[in-house]
Scaffold this motif. Structure first.
Motif, PDB file in Angstrom:
ATOM      1  N   GLY A  38       0.821  -1.214   0.000  1.00 17.28           N
ATOM      2  CA  GLY A  38       0.000   0.000   0.000  1.00 17.28           C
ATOM      3  C   GLY A  38       0.845   1.249   0.000  1.00 17.28           C
ATOM      4  O   GLY A  38       0.535   2.223  -0.695  1.00 17.28           O
ATOM      5  N   MET A  39       1.935   1.244   0.767  1.00 20.09           N
ATOM      6  CA  MET A  39       2.830   2.399   0.798  1.00 20.09           C
ATOM      7  C   MET A  39       3.508   2.585  -0.551  1.00 20.09           C
ATOM      8  O   MET A  39       3.612   3.706  -1.067  1.00 20.09           O
ATOM      9  CB  MET A  39       3.882   2.217   1.899  1.00 20.09           C
ATOM     10  N   THR A  48       2.436   1.582  -3.505  1.00 21.91           N
ATOM     11  CA  THR A  48       1.430   2.014  -4.477  1.00 21.91           C
ATOM     12  C   THR A  48       1.134   3.496  -4.332  1.00 21.91           C
ATOM     13  O   THR A  48       1.070   4.228  -5.325  1.00 21.91           O
ATOM     14  CB  THR A  48       0.131   1.204  -4.281  1.00 21.91           C
ATOM     15  N   THR A  49       0.997   3.962  -3.109  1.00 22.71           N
ATOM     16  CA  THR A  49       0.739   5.382  -2.866  1.00 22.71           C
ATOM     17  C   THR A  49       1.913   6.235  -3.312  1.00 22.71           C
ATOM     18  O   THR A  49       1.739   7.282  -3.941  1.00 22.71           O
ATOM     19  CB  THR A  49       0.456   5.617  -1.377  1.00 22.71           C
ATOM     20  N   TYR A  50       3.130   5.783  -3.015  1.00 19.27           N
ATOM     21  CA  TYR A  50       4.324   6.534  -3.395  1.00 19.27           C
ATOM     22  C   TYR A  50       4.425   6.666  -4.912  1.00 19.27           C
ATOM     23  O   TYR A  50       4.644   7.764  -5.439  1.00 19.27           O
ATOM     24  CB  TYR A  50       5.568   5.854  -2.838  1.00 19.27           C
ATOM     25  N   ALA A  87       2.056   6.260  -7.202  1.00 21.02           N
ATOM     26  CA  ALA A  87       0.933   7.015  -7.762  1.00 21.02           C
ATOM     27  C   ALA A  87       1.156   8.513  -7.575  1.00 21.02           C
ATOM     28  O   ALA A  87       0.893   9.311  -8.490  1.00 21.02           O
ATOM     29  CB  ALA A  87      -0.369   6.582  -7.107  1.00 21.02           C
ATOM     30  N   THR A  88       1.653   8.907  -6.406  1.00 21.92           N
ATOM     31  CA  THR A  88       1.943  10.320  -6.167  1.00 21.92           C
ATOM     32  C   THR A  88       3.088  10.795  -7.051  1.00 21.92           C
ATOM     33  O   THR A  88       3.034  11.889  -7.627  1.00 21.92           O
ATOM     34  CB  THR A  88       2.299  10.543  -4.687  1.00 21.92           C
TER      35      THR A  88
END
Length: 64
Positions: free
Chosen positions: A47-48, A50-52, A54-55
């Motif tokens: 999750g971390m 993926t968030t990184y 995507a940002t």
């Protein structure tokens, strides 16, 4: 509209707060355990990441 001179709850000085029900503890239903398991799982890392990424992709797209 007439209001009573004495509040129903002396700790609540405002008329609206005095009309609210008494506050209950937010953690009353949480059992008290001695130890909490704070392990980092593969789902947390995924999750971390993926968030990184995507940002990063969004910021990179706005720069270009």
């Amino acid at each position: 509209m007439r209001r009573a001179l004495v509040l129903t709850n002396e700790s609540a000085r405002h008329w609206f707060r005095a009309s609210l029900p008494q506050r209950r503890s937010a953690f009353a239903d949480v059992p008290a355990t001695g130890s909490v398991d704070w392990r980092l799982t593969a789902q947390d890392v995924r999750g971390m990441a993926t968030t990184y990424f995507a940002t990063f992709a969004a910021v990179f797209a706005f720069i270009i």
